[in-house]
Scaffold this active site. Structure first.
Site, short mmCIF file in Angstrom:
data_model
loop_
_atom_site.label_atom_id
_atom_site.label_comp_id
_atom_site.label_asym_id
_atom_site.label_seq_id
_atom_site.Cartn_x
_atom_site.Cartn_y
_atom_site.Cartn_z
N ASP A 15 0.85 -1.19 0.00
CA ASP A 15 0.00 0.00 0.00
C ASP A 15 0.89 1.25 0.00
OD1 ASP A 15 -2.36 1.58 0.32
OD2 ASP A 15 -1.96 1.68 2.47
N ASP A 17 -0.31 5.11 0.92
CA ASP A 17 -0.61 6.07 1.99
C ASP A 17 -0.80 5.34 3.32
OD1 ASP A 17 -0.67 7.57 -0.27
OD2 ASP A 17 -2.80 8.09 -0.18
#
Length: 380
Positions: A15, A17
């Protein structure tokens, strides 16, 4: 003999953020001022890129990217700056998958759905030994949907919800430390399963080199079970052995074939042997001195200096002790030097098994930051 192992490609699905960079309260990194990296992420991503054999895949939901609520011209400067900064640290992503939908769209491409990830689902990737790394439960759900392992970047506040949603078994680590993440992905499970079926024996073995010393042994020979359990306990490995042998004939095939299958399991679980100690040695037991020196160096050899005055110890013929260790040496590709002195036959053979186990424990120890072969030849 059937051996189960894999050499397919592996991936880290990472991922963006909240995982690589901090996520602001408005959940949009739309300016360079908002770009802030997580502690130690550069060092550990560098180690991953340099040392480990994973493809690096960024998978990120960017709600409404390209719409008025999140114009593209505010997204790309910070995103490209982030990629360049990683590149300067030797980290280049093999693929970047960005979903632009809103949550209410229920798009098949939005995490935790796998619509963007078709190339990873074609059977060419070892997803069971790949990881999804992220800071939300949807990242762990993505791991579930892919058949991969999940790592959750969290301080523990999501643990109860993780259990509530039935995702706990898909999450191998909850941490806020990128050091811990590196340690987890740098030490994938060193496991092996071996099946050996002949007209004389049917054997199943499961081995985890990084276990906790749990043994589950059934060979039909009680003393042999007790000795094999010493290997599990004192080597700190998890070991399951099931043997159905022709004991109505005698014990020879059961003992010898178990040694062959167990050695094969160790060879498989050790893999390429990078970073292991390779060598190990021994211990005393009561009146006897059992010396076992072991080298997982890729060349089978055994030196045996032990004599037994009794025909059997328990239900195990003493003449078969050598055959077991010779068989183990042959298939594990190990050099073993065994010597035992003492008066008590039970103590001598139990001392040898315990000494072998301790030698194994030393030899299989692995340094997560050492990816060199323990050999000046460059090959084992």
């Amino acid at each position: 003999m059937t051996t189960l192992n894999t050499h397919m490609k592996k991936a880290l699905f990472i991922d963006r953020d909240g995982t690589l960079i901090r996520e602001p309260e408005d959940e949009q990194i739309d300016s360079l001022e908002k770009l802030e990296f997580l502690p130690n992420v550069f060092r550990n991503m560098h180690f991953i890129a340099k040392n480990l054999d994973y493809e690096l895949v960024m998978v990120t939901n960017q709600d409404g990217l390209g719409t008025d609520s999140f114009p593209e011209e505010t997204f790309w400067p910070a995103h490209n700056k982030m990629l360049l900064t990683f590149e300067n640290e030797g980290v280049v992503f093999d693929d970047i998958l960005i979903d632009r939908s809103f949550p209410e769209d229920n798009a098949p491409t939005r995490k935790p759905r796998t619509g963007l990830m078709g190339k990873f689902l074609d059977g060419s990737y070892d997803l069971a030994n790949s990881f999804v790394i992220g800071d939300r439960l949807t990242d762990i759900e993505l791991a579930k949907n892919l058949g991969a392992k999940g790592i959750l970047i969290n301080d523990g506040s999501l643990t109860d919800e993780l259990k509530k949603q039935g995702l706990e078994s898909f999450c191998t680590l909850v941490t806020t430390s990128w050091d811990a993440i590196y340690a987890r992905v740098a030490a994938p499970e060193r496991t092996a399963k071996v099946k050996r079926n002949t007209k004389e024996t049917q054997i199943k073995i499961e081995l985890n080199l990084d276990g906790t010393g749990k043994g589950d042994i059934s060979t039909g020979l009680h003393f042999f079970d007790h000795m094999l359990d010493q290997i599990a306990r004192h080597a700190g490995v998890d070991l399951t052995i099931r043997v159905n042998g022709d004991l109505q004939v005698d014990e020879h095939h059961t003992i010898e074939d178990t040694g062959l299958a167990l050695g094969e399991a160790f060879k498989l679980a050790l893999g390429d042997k990078r970073g292991i100690e390779r060598y190990g040695y021994s211990l005393p037991m009561d009146d006897c001195l059992a010396q076992v020196v072991l080298d997982f160096g890729g060349r089978p050899w055994i030196v045996w200096d032990a004599e037994f005055k009794r025909e059997k110890v328990g239900d195990m013929p003493t003449e078969m002790f050598f055959h077991f260790f010779k068989s183990f040496s042959d298939t594990s590709l190990s050099n073993i030097n065994i010597k035992a002195e003492g008066e008590n036959e039970h103590h001598k053979i139990e001392g040898i098994f315990k000494a072998l186990a301790r030698a194994i424990k030393m030899a299989i120890k692995k340094d997560l930051f050492n990816f060199e072969l323990p050999s000046t030849k460059g090959a084992l």
